[in-house]
Enzyme design. Structure first.
Site, short mmCIF file in Angstrom:
data_model
loop_
_atom_site.label_atom_id
_atom_site.label_comp_id
_atom_site.label_asym_id
_atom_site.label_seq_id
_atom_site.Cartn_x
_atom_site.Cartn_y
_atom_site.Cartn_z
N HIS A 118 0.81 -1.22 0.00
CA HIS A 118 0.00 0.00 0.00
C HIS A 118 0.84 1.27 0.00
O HIS A 118 1.88 1.35 0.65
CB HIS A 118 -0.92 0.01 1.23
CG HIS A 118 -0.18 0.05 2.54
ND1 HIS A 118 0.20 1.24 3.14
CD2 HIS A 118 0.27 -0.93 3.35
CE1 HIS A 118 0.84 0.98 4.27
NE2 HIS A 118 0.89 -0.33 4.43
N ASP A 119 0.39 2.25 -0.77
CA ASP A 119 0.96 3.59 -0.80
C ASP A 119 2.40 3.62 -1.31
O ASP A 119 3.10 4.62 -1.13
CB ASP A 119 0.89 4.25 0.59
CG ASP A 119 -0.52 4.29 1.13
OD1 ASP A 119 -1.34 5.02 0.56
OD2 ASP A 119 -0.82 3.58 2.11
N GLY A 136 5.00 -1.11 2.80
CA GLY A 136 4.18 0.08 2.59
C GLY A 136 4.97 1.37 2.53
O GLY A 136 5.97 1.55 3.22
#
Length: 255
Positions: A118-119, A136
């Protein structure tokens, strides 16, 4: 071009000349551009945004929710640019409230089993080797080469034009233009072959080498070493990039 055995949600937006194989699953709130090839058994989930000219191999999963317990269903995206090759079983999770999106740029090769958490922000022209795992909110700058089975700690940044040895693991930033390897991971010289292939002049390569000689071999602390670089090395966008990268590093650089 679209197999009758594929499932495409009626709200999904599919561009022109897109080949979709059997048993592909495409969720709602998905946008896919033109000239993409999506091979059998790939899964494109809610929030995915895919550009043009990509090839997605069997078993890839794009847009799955983050593996982050702080995620509570925010409306986020996983964004992929143009002309990427995404090989078998690659997973690209969508973002969280932290940044709202995961981004993979254009002209990248993500080999089998790569995980983009994520991200994360992956730039352009990168090669990511088999089974490499990115945690992440990492950043990978353009034209980096990361070999197979590399483990990248959350929030780390990898500079452009680097070469990272297979099987490495790291929790600090890796500055641009270098080779990183050994165990534990360390500076192992500049990526001379890669820089020559990319058209860097001998003079510029020498300036990059002298910059890292001061940073890694002078015995100075980082602040003093960067001040010495400014005095001793002719400034150019590439040298400024090195200095800025190190000055703005949140985790510190590998040594």
């Amino acid at each position: 071009m679209i197999s009758p055995l594929a499932y495409i949600h009626p709200e999904a937006k599919i561009g022109e000349n897109v080949e979709i194989g059997p048993f592909v699953f495409i969720d709602k709130n998905v946008e896919i551009g033109d000239n993409n090839t999506i091979m059998p058994n790939a899964t494109i989930l809610y929030g995915s945004r895919i550009g043009n000219g990509n090839t997605i191999f069997p078993g890839a999963v794009i847009g799955a929710i983050p593996q982050d317990l702080k995620f509570h269903g925010e409306d986020t995206t996983a964004e992929i640019g143009d002309n990427n090759t995404i090989r078998e079983n690659v997973t690209i999770n969508r973002g969280t409230a932290a940044k709202g999106r995961t981004v993979v740029g254009s002209n990248n090769l993500l080999m089998e089993g790569v995980h983009v958490a994520h991200d994360a922000l992956v730039g352009n022209g990168c090669i990511i080797g088999n089974s490499t795992k990115m945690a992440g909110e990492i950043i990978i700058d353009d034209n980096a080469i990361i070999s197979a089975a590399v483990l990248m700690h959350q929030f780390c940044r990898v500079g452009g034009y680097v070469m990272i040895q297979g099987g490495s693991r790291f929790s600090k930033d890796i500055p641009p233009y270098i080779i990183a390897g050994r165990e534990p991971i360390a500076y192992a010289g500049i990526n001379i072959v890669g820089l020559r292939r990319r058209g860097f002049s001998n003079e510029l390569i020498e300036n990059i080498h002298n910059t890292y000689r001061i940073i890694y071999q002078s015995g100075m602390n980082v602040t003093d070493a960067l001040a010495e670089v400014r005095k001793e090395v002719p400034m150019s966008p590439e040298i400024e990039y090195i200095i800025s990268f190190i000055e703005n590093s949140q985790r510190g650089i590998i040594r």
